[in-house]
Design a protein around this motif. Structure first.
Motif, short mmCIF file in Angstrom:
data_model
loop_
_atom_site.label_atom_id
_atom_site.label_comp_id
_atom_site.label_asym_id
_atom_site.label_seq_id
_atom_site.Cartn_x
_atom_site.Cartn_y
_atom_site.Cartn_z
N TYR A 92 0.83 -1.21 0.00
CA TYR A 92 0.00 0.00 0.00
C TYR A 92 0.86 1.26 0.00
N LYS A 93 1.90 1.26 0.85
CA LYS A 93 2.78 2.44 0.93
C LYS A 93 3.59 2.63 -0.35
N GLN A 94 4.10 1.55 -0.91
CA GLN A 94 4.92 1.64 -2.11
C GLN A 94 4.12 2.11 -3.32
N SER A 95 2.85 1.83 -3.32
CA SER A 95 2.02 2.17 -4.47
C SER A 95 1.24 3.47 -4.27
N SER A 96 1.60 4.24 -3.28
CA SER A 96 0.92 5.52 -3.00
C SER A 96 -0.58 5.33 -2.82
N GLY A 97 -0.93 4.44 -1.94
CA GLY A 97 -2.35 4.22 -1.66
C GLY A 97 -3.06 3.46 -2.76
N LEU A 98 -2.38 2.59 -3.43
CA LEU A 98 -2.89 1.75 -4.51
C LEU A 98 -3.21 2.53 -5.79
N ASP A 99 -2.78 3.78 -5.85
CA ASP A 99 -3.00 4.59 -7.06
C ASP A 99 -2.02 4.21 -8.17
N ASN A 100 -0.81 3.89 -7.81
CA ASN A 100 0.23 3.58 -8.78
C ASN A 100 0.74 2.16 -8.50
N ILE A 101 -0.08 1.17 -8.84
CA ILE A 101 0.25 -0.21 -8.47
C ILE A 101 0.35 -1.07 -9.72
N SER A 102 1.31 -1.98 -9.69
CA SER A 102 1.46 -2.90 -10.82
C SER A 102 0.44 -4.02 -10.71
N GLU A 103 0.22 -4.71 -11.79
CA GLU A 103 -0.74 -5.81 -11.81
C GLU A 103 -0.31 -6.92 -10.85
N PHE A 104 1.01 -7.20 -10.83
CA PHE A 104 1.54 -8.24 -9.95
C PHE A 104 1.31 -7.90 -8.48
N ASP A 105 1.61 -6.64 -8.11
CA ASP A 105 1.43 -6.22 -6.73
C ASP A 105 -0.05 -6.22 -6.35
#
Length: 61
Positions: free
Chosen positions: A36-49
């Motif tokens: 969640y933190k790495q993806s900026s609140g799930l805004d910038n998330i990869s398909e794998f993550d």
């Protein structure tokens, strides 16, 4: 084979199961929080993550 008819064995087993359950849930919580933190609140998330995040949140059925 051990004799599981002795008093207290089932209580110890239940405590061990509870500890294991809590430990696994804590590990999964930390993994989900990191994603969640790495993806900026799930805004910038990869398909794998996102797949990993959903598996964690659904309990890896």
């Amino acid at each position: 084979m051990t004799d599981q008819t002795k008093w207290g064995i089932d209580q110890v087993q239940q405590e061990n199961k509870a500890r294991t359950y809590d430990r696994k849930n804590s590990i999964n919580l930390h993994k989900a929080r990191d994603i969640y933190k790495q993806s900026s609140g799930l805004d910038n998330i990869s398909e794998f993550d996102m797949k990993r995040f959903r598996e964690i949140m659904l309990g890896a059925r």
